[in-house]
Design a protein around this motif. Structure first.
Motif, PDB file in Angstrom:
ATOM      1  N   ILE A   7      -8.153  -2.930 -31.470  1.00 62.68           N
ATOM      2  CA  ILE A   7      -7.359  -1.944 -31.845  1.00 62.68           C
ATOM      3  C   ILE A   7      -6.858  -2.150 -33.268  1.00 62.68           C
ATOM      4  O   ILE A   7      -6.021  -3.112 -33.591  1.00 62.68           O
ATOM      5  CB  ILE A   7      -6.028  -1.289 -30.900  1.00 62.68           C
ATOM      6  N   GLY A   8      -7.313  -1.321 -34.252  1.00 61.77           N
ATOM      7  CA  GLY A   8      -6.902  -1.255 -35.877  1.00 61.77           C
ATOM      8  C   GLY A   8      -6.109  -0.522 -36.206  1.00 61.77           C
ATOM      9  O   GLY A   8      -6.325   0.671 -35.856  1.00 61.77           O
ATOM     10  N   VAL A   9      -4.969  -0.718 -37.104  1.00 63.94           N
ATOM     11  CA  VAL A   9      -4.042   0.397 -37.717  1.00 63.94           C
ATOM     12  C   VAL A   9      -4.110   0.225 -38.967  1.00 63.94           C
ATOM     13  O   VAL A   9      -4.029  -0.738 -39.716  1.00 63.94           O
ATOM     14  CB  VAL A   9      -2.705   0.120 -37.150  1.00 63.94           C
ATOM     15  N   LEU A  10      -4.188   1.409 -39.683  1.00 59.06           N
ATOM     16  CA  LEU A  10      -4.177   1.742 -41.080  1.00 59.06           C
ATOM     17  C   LEU A  10      -3.116   2.524 -41.477  1.00 59.06           C
ATOM     18  O   LEU A  10      -2.577   3.274 -40.663  1.00 59.06           O
ATOM     19  CB  LEU A  10      -5.433   2.101 -41.597  1.00 59.06           C
ATOM     20  N   GLY A  11      -2.754   2.491 -42.666  1.00 56.12           N
ATOM     21  CA  GLY A  11      -1.551   3.147 -43.302  1.00 56.12           C
ATOM     22  C   GLY A  11      -0.795   2.938 -44.473  1.00 56.12           C
ATOM     23  O   GLY A  11      -0.972   1.699 -44.688  1.00 56.12           O
ATOM     24  N   THR A  12      -0.124   3.739 -45.111  1.00 56.47           N
ATOM     25  CA  THR A  12       0.513   3.228 -46.222  1.00 56.47           C
ATOM     26  C   THR A  12       1.656   2.509 -45.761  1.00 56.47           C
ATOM     27  O   THR A  12       1.956   2.594 -44.537  1.00 56.47           O
ATOM     28  CB  THR A  12       0.782   4.398 -47.065  1.00 56.47           C
ATOM     29  N   HIS A  13       2.403   1.726 -46.681  1.00 61.13           N
ATOM     30  CA  HIS A  13       3.444   0.934 -46.172  1.00 61.13           C
ATOM     31  C   HIS A  13       4.938   1.899 -45.771  1.00 61.13           C
ATOM     32  O   HIS A  13       4.944   2.927 -46.025  1.00 61.13           O
ATOM     33  CB  HIS A  13       3.977   0.111 -47.349  1.00 61.13           C
ATOM     34  N   SER A  14       5.379   1.245 -44.566  1.00 60.06           N
ATOM     35  CA  SER A  14       6.495   1.653 -44.176  1.00 60.06           C
ATOM     36  C   SER A  14       6.253   3.051 -43.506  1.00 60.06           C
ATOM     37  O   SER A  14       7.068   3.758 -43.524  1.00 60.06           O
ATOM     38  CB  SER A  14       7.760   1.752 -45.099  1.00 60.06           C
ATOM     39  N   THR A  15       5.135   3.054 -42.547  1.00 59.13           N
ATOM     40  CA  THR A  15       4.885   4.159 -41.992  1.00 59.13           C
ATOM     41  C   THR A  15       4.741   4.006 -40.518  1.00 59.13           C
ATOM     42  O   THR A  15       4.337   4.679 -39.448  1.00 59.13           O
ATOM     43  CB  THR A  15       3.455   4.929 -42.336  1.00 59.13           C
ATOM     44  N   GLY A  16       5.529   2.760 -40.079  1.00 60.30           N
ATOM     45  CA  GLY A  16       5.325   2.576 -38.638  1.00 60.30           C
ATOM     46  C   GLY A  16       4.259   1.579 -37.838  1.00 60.30           C
ATOM     47  O   GLY A  16       4.175   1.620 -36.818  1.00 60.30           O
ATOM     48  N   LYS A  17       3.399   1.215 -38.750  1.00 62.25           N
ATOM     49  CA  LYS A  17       2.294   0.545 -38.182  1.00 62.25           C
ATOM     50  C   LYS A  17       2.475  -0.767 -37.087  1.00 62.25           C
ATOM     51  O   LYS A  17       2.252  -0.885 -36.142  1.00 62.25           O
ATOM     52  CB  LYS A  17       1.244   0.096 -39.319  1.00 62.25           C
ATOM     53  N   THR A  18       3.250  -1.435 -37.877  1.00 66.79           N
ATOM     54  CA  THR A  18       3.785  -2.713 -37.137  1.00 66.79           C
ATOM     55  C   THR A  18       4.505  -2.294 -35.891  1.00 66.79           C
ATOM     56  O   THR A  18       4.089  -2.993 -34.747  1.00 66.79           O
ATOM     57  CB  THR A  18       4.719  -3.806 -37.945  1.00 66.79           C
ATOM     58  N   THR A  19       5.656  -1.642 -35.904  1.00 65.77           N
ATOM     59  CA  THR A  19       6.272  -1.105 -34.764  1.00 65.77           C
ATOM     60  C   THR A  19       5.484  -0.398 -33.979  1.00 65.77           C
ATOM     61  O   THR A  19       5.626  -0.705 -32.723  1.00 65.77           O
ATOM     62  CB  THR A  19       7.435  -0.020 -35.285  1.00 65.77           C
TER      63      THR A  19
END
Length: 194
Positions: A7-19
């Motif tokens: 499962i890969g997550v992408l997105g700009t910084h501080s948009t909740g990816k890690t959480t």
């Protein structure tokens, strides 16, 4: 050993990816699934003197893509790999940095990096892309440039569309987040036969 579900997550910084990935990981572990997360490539790049964020270059992009690939492989013994920043993410950060700096795009170099990233596309069972909500405040510890942050969001979603990559878009809304977690867990459970 079987190939793990990715499962890969992408997105700009501080948009909740890690959480989001931490929550998916907790849910999977609750189902008895061995999961592992990758991440922190920007910090790793900075530690060896490579530029990041607005100063991102083709060299730092290539390093992050290669490190992402290696990190996903290194997670031996897991059934599910949770890639905090799927490989295409680095490419979107790079093209956003070029636009931010007003520099021309070297098409041959971008095509080469796209080719490198595309070698990994078949490995992802699910891609999740966060969507920037400018109304959600950023942690005060971070001094992100709001224009660059918005450019990265635009470039992430444009790249996914250009490459015709199936993905799930997740907003900052709790319902959207919960639905993404449920979808990710369902896909993973099905893939590992649990």
């Amino acid at each position: 050993m079987t190939t793990p579900f990715r499962i890969g997550v992408l997105g700009t910084h501080s948009t909740g990816k890690t959480t989001l990935l931490k929550r998916i990981e907790m849910e999977l572990r609750g189902h008895g699934i061995r999961a592992g997360r990758t991440g922190n490539f920007g910090k790793g790049a900075a530690e060896i003197g490579l530029p990041k964020m607005q100063r991102h270059t083709e060299t730092s992009t290539e390093w992050i893509i290669a490190r992402s690939i290696a990190s996903e492989i290194e997670l031996g013994g897991v059934e599910v790999v949770l890639a905090d920043r799927a490989v295409h993410d680095a490419l979107a950060y790079y093209t956003a940095a070029l636009e931010f700096r007003g520099e021309p795009v070297d098409s041959a170099e971008v095509d080469r990096l796209r080719l490198l990233a595309s070698t990994q596309t078949p490995k992802y069972g699910l891609l999740i892309a966060t969507r920037l909500d400018p109304e959600v405040p950023v942690n005060k510890q971070h001094s992100y440039d709001p224009r660059y942050r918005a450019l990265v969001d635009t470039h992430v979603h444009a790249l996914l569309a250009e490459e015709k990559l199936d993905h799930l878009v997740v907003s900052s809304d709790s319902t959207s987040q919960n639905e993404a977690i449920q979808t990710a867990v369902e896909h993973a459970l099905k893939a590992v036969g649990a």
